[in-house]
Design an enzyme around this catalytic site. Sequence first.
Site, PDB file in Angstrom:
ATOM      1  N   LYS A  66      69.124  46.911  55.076  1.00  0.00           N
ATOM      2  CA  LYS A  66      69.844  47.525  53.943  1.00  0.00           C
ATOM      3  C   LYS A  66      71.142  48.191  54.414  1.00  0.00           C
ATOM      4  O   LYS A  66      72.195  48.007  53.796  1.00  0.00           O
ATOM      5  CB  LYS A  66      68.925  48.547  53.242  1.00  0.00           C
ATOM      6  CG  LYS A  66      67.687  47.910  52.615  1.00  0.00           C
ATOM      7  CD  LYS A  66      66.869  48.916  51.833  1.00  0.00           C
ATOM      8  CE  LYS A  66      66.157  49.910  52.718  1.00  0.00           C
ATOM      9  NZ  LYS A  66      65.107  49.291  53.569  1.00  0.00           N
ATOM     10  N   THR A  67      71.070  48.936  55.506  1.00  0.00           N
ATOM     11  CA  THR A  67      72.273  49.586  56.032  1.00  0.00           C
ATOM     12  C   THR A  67      73.272  48.550  56.536  1.00  0.00           C
ATOM     13  O   THR A  67      74.486  48.686  56.331  1.00  0.00           O
ATOM     14  CB  THR A  67      71.904  50.556  57.168  1.00  0.00           C
ATOM     15  OG1 THR A  67      70.951  51.511  56.682  1.00  0.00           O
ATOM     16  CG2 THR A  67      73.132  51.295  57.680  1.00  0.00           C
ATOM     17  N   ASP A 111      71.446  56.480  51.725  1.00  0.00           N
ATOM     18  CA  ASP A 111      70.148  55.973  52.164  1.00  0.00           C
ATOM     19  C   ASP A 111      69.038  56.847  51.578  1.00  0.00           C
ATOM     20  O   ASP A 111      69.249  58.039  51.335  1.00  0.00           O
ATOM     21  CB  ASP A 111      70.088  55.994  53.695  1.00  0.00           C
ATOM     22  CG  ASP A 111      68.980  55.108  54.236  1.00  0.00           C
ATOM     23  OD1 ASP A 111      68.397  54.324  53.449  1.00  0.00           O
ATOM     24  OD2 ASP A 111      68.693  55.201  55.443  1.00  0.00           O
ATOM     25  N   THR A 160      63.330  52.776  50.089  1.00  0.00           N
ATOM     26  CA  THR A 160      62.093  52.106  50.497  1.00  0.00           C
ATOM     27  C   THR A 160      61.039  52.209  49.407  1.00  0.00           C
ATOM     28  O   THR A 160      60.003  51.566  49.489  1.00  0.00           O
ATOM     29  CB  THR A 160      61.546  52.741  51.791  1.00  0.00           C
ATOM     30  OG1 THR A 160      61.406  54.156  51.608  1.00  0.00           O
ATOM     31  CG2 THR A 160      62.492  52.488  52.965  1.00  0.00           C
ATOM     32  N   ARG A 219      64.343  44.858  62.708  1.00  0.00           N
ATOM     33  CA  ARG A 219      64.439  46.053  63.562  1.00  0.00           C
ATOM     34  C   ARG A 219      63.321  46.060  64.593  1.00  0.00           C
ATOM     35  O   ARG A 219      63.536  46.345  65.777  1.00  0.00           O
ATOM     36  CB  ARG A 219      64.397  47.331  62.723  1.00  0.00           C
ATOM     37  CG  ARG A 219      64.498  48.611  63.568  1.00  0.00           C
ATOM     38  CD  ARG A 219      64.451  49.844  62.698  1.00  0.00           C
ATOM     39  NE  ARG A 219      65.592  49.879  61.796  1.00  0.00           N
ATOM     40  CZ  ARG A 219      65.658  50.652  60.726  1.00  0.00           C
ATOM     41  NH1 ARG A 219      64.622  51.434  60.396  1.00  0.00           N
ATOM     42  NH2 ARG A 219      66.730  50.642  59.966  1.00  0.00           N
TER      43      ARG A 219
END
Length: 336
Positions: A66-67, A111, A160, A219
């Site tokens: 997302k980032t 975020d 999330t 990640r």
Amino acid sequence: MDERYVESSLAVEDITFEVPLRPQKLNDFVGQEEVCSRLNILVNAAKKRQEPLGHCLLSGPPGLGKTTLANILAKAMESSIVITSGPLLERPADLAGILTNLQKGDVLFIDEIHRLPRTLEEYLYPAIEDFVLDVMIDSGPHARSVQVKLQPFTLIGATTRSGLLSAPMRSRFAMNCRLDYYKANDLQTILARSSSILRMQIESEAVKEIAHRARGTPRVANNLLRWVRDYAQSHEKANVDRMTAVRALEMLAIDEKGLDEIDKKILSIIIDHYNGGPVGLGTLAVAIGEVSQTLEEVYEPFLILQGFLKRTPRGRVVTPLAYQHLKKKMQKNTLF
């Protein structure tokens, strides 16, 4: 209860390691094809109209990009990006300071936007709809509201837990994109690119092994790659083969399905102590020694996706697949 929680160490972002590995263009972003296609249309249309990008909401589990997508969109629009998070914004003044410093076309990335206080949500509505900010001056009988004009900007929110985002806030995003767990083939492509950037000599079978144990999350995959690299270097192996990767991952107690120690502990406790379930989330969290929110957001989604766990109205229940994977014998009085 404090909303802060600790993620699995493999799911925690390491900026110094991750940032160089992040793709810089939508065409380089592997996986999430439908999301990238929509965002590409959004960017191209905004460029043709010479307008700021429409507000976007990116949702999905941690570590899916997302980032990274927010940074790619800002770069595609040739704009600056200001990054903050919901828990950091406590007062209207915090938000006002950021908004008034944005230039035309800039991207504001928030975020964990679902953790933004409701009072700040109300404060944000006119800013994202009409690009104005209502500022209260003085207090009591002398209080008055002054409207400050803002430069047109783009809000990109990441969450999330999209269900915790209020309906009025959700409706103000022009584009709502849900990111899902990655397929093993996509993770292999990501790992191959990362290993090239890190100048690692690694065989394709080793890459495949890491990808299958990475929980469908880039990640986690990159963090496992870093661990395998460290393991190989400590054993003075210039080339990483499959067996080296397997031994490195076994040291972290990550099995062939990607389950780590906590995953197996969750399933084992439900089987051994509660006869396969059902068991409540709070009870399970105490037994594991984790925060309920960590179990619900970090561990459960993957266990449910893999078919090892089920959520029922009465609590959590393991499936026959979990018994089979852990090589445990099912009791006659279990639910299955």
